[in-house]
Design a protein around this motif. Structure first.
Motif, PDB file in Angstrom:
ATOM      1  N   GLU A   1       0.075  -1.805   0.671  1.00 27.15           N
ATOM      2  CA  GLU A   1      -0.010  -0.131   0.249  1.00 27.15           C
ATOM      3  C   GLU A   1       0.574  -0.033  -1.198  1.00 27.15           C
ATOM      4  O   GLU A   1       0.528   0.686  -1.754  1.00 27.15           O
TER       5      GLU A   1
ATOM      6  N   LYS B   1      -7.348  -2.569   6.347  1.00 24.56           N
ATOM      7  CA  LYS B   1      -7.097  -1.834   6.270  1.00 24.56           C
ATOM      8  C   LYS B   1      -8.522  -1.154   5.434  1.00 24.56           C
ATOM      9  O   LYS B   1      -9.494   0.440   5.216  1.00 24.56           O
TER      10      LYS B   1
ATOM     11  N   SER C   1      -5.413   5.174   0.162  1.00 22.35           N
ATOM     12  CA  SER C   1      -5.832   6.340   1.210  1.00 22.35           C
ATOM     13  C   SER C   1      -6.596   7.284  -0.058  1.00 22.35           C
ATOM     14  O   SER C   1      -7.120   8.027   0.473  1.00 22.35           O
TER      15      SER C   1
ATOM     16  N   ASN D   1      -2.968   1.919  -3.945  1.00 20.60           N
ATOM     17  CA  ASN D   1      -3.316   2.976  -2.847  1.00 20.60           C
ATOM     18  C   ASN D   1      -4.416   3.207  -2.481  1.00 20.60           C
ATOM     19  O   ASN D   1      -5.343   4.332  -2.469  1.00 20.60           O
TER      20      ASN D   1
ATOM     21  N   LEU E   1     -10.614   2.648   6.451  1.00 17.63           N
ATOM     22  CA  LEU E   1     -10.926   3.793   5.293  1.00 17.63           C
ATOM     23  C   LEU E   1     -12.229   4.286   6.047  1.00 17.63           C
ATOM     24  O   LEU E   1     -12.424   4.632   5.815  1.00 17.63           O
TER      25      LEU E   1
END
Length: 254
Positions: A155, A194, A161, A159, A198
């Motif tokens: 992370e 991850k 996200s 990034n 997502l």
């Protein structure tokens, strides 16, 4: 069934079950004990299997993950077929993730003519395969694993996200009903976890030799996987077990 096909089947069965009795193999292959013994003698000389009392067992050549170069040529026909099927789920305009791995790499070969496609990946071979296409490419930033030709990240380095992934195509070294999908490397596992988190839809592309194995690092339970796509050599036991889950198992025809 030709001798080479039969011998290949013996090895594949043992990769799943590890140890089998001779009586089990004669029933599975529908051959006489004399024919089976000739196959076993040849495979033993090749160092692929080992005789034990009343049966045979697989010879574990590597304690852990084989190299990417070995995996790129191992079960290549099956991996190409799986990848071609995966490409059918990819539509023009999609934003997808293609994992590092020998099976998922093959997907890149079948999507070059897709329109307005965005591919996010941590695979250097995937980037090289698609570099001269019209596909929008995003490679995640981080540390390069030279031996795997991949990028692993955290992370604080990238990034995650900000990514909006519709479909993720994930590879795995092990698949079981009880434990889900697993792999050998912790850093690769972090990235896969991850991406699964997502993405809207999760596809696992894995040849049949991966079933029945639970290797070093757990990645995700089957409840987090929408589709598992594999080849026709999968043991029927796993097909029946998957019917008890919410994961769609897609088995390709020979």
């Amino acid at each position: 069934m030709f001798p080479l096909e039969r011998q290949k089947k013996i090895v594949e069965l043992l990769m799943i079950k590890k140890v089998m009795k001779l009586t089990e193999l004669t029933k599975e292959l529908n051959v006489s004990i004399d024919t089976l013994r000739r196959d076993i003698s040849l495979l033993t000389k090749q160092g692929k299997i080992e005789k034990i009392y009343g049966g045979v067992k697989i010879v574990e050549e590597n304690f852990g993950e084989s190299t990417i170069d070995e995996r790129m040529v191992s079960h290549l026909k099956e991996k190409e077929t799986i990848a071609q099927k995966c490409s059918e789920y990819i539509q023009d305009g999609d934003c997808i993730y293609i994992d590092s791995g020998s099976t998922t790499f093959q997907i890149a070969k079948y999507i070059k003519n897709k329109k307005k496609l965005t591919v996010i990946t941590n695979s250097i071979p995937v980037i090289l395969e698609l570099l001269n296409s019209d596909i929008e490419l995003i490679i995640i930033g981080g540390k390069i694993r030279r031996d795997e030709r991949s990028v692993v990240t955290y992370e604080y380095l990238f990034n995650f996200s900000q990514l909006n992934i519709q479909k993720a195509f994930i590879c795995a070294s092990g698949i079981t009903i009880e434990k889900g999908i697993s792999d050998y490397n912790m850093e690769e596992a972090i990235t896969r976890k991850k991406m699964i988190e997502l993405s809207n839809e999760i596809y696992v592309a894995a040849d049949s030799t991966k079933f029945g194995k639970n290797v070093t690092i757990g990645i995700a339970p089957l409840s987090e996987i929408d589709y598992v796509i594999t080849d026709h050599n999968i043991n029927k036991l796993f097909i029946n077990q998957f019917k008890q889950t919410n994961t769609n198992l897609i088995v390709l025809e020979a």
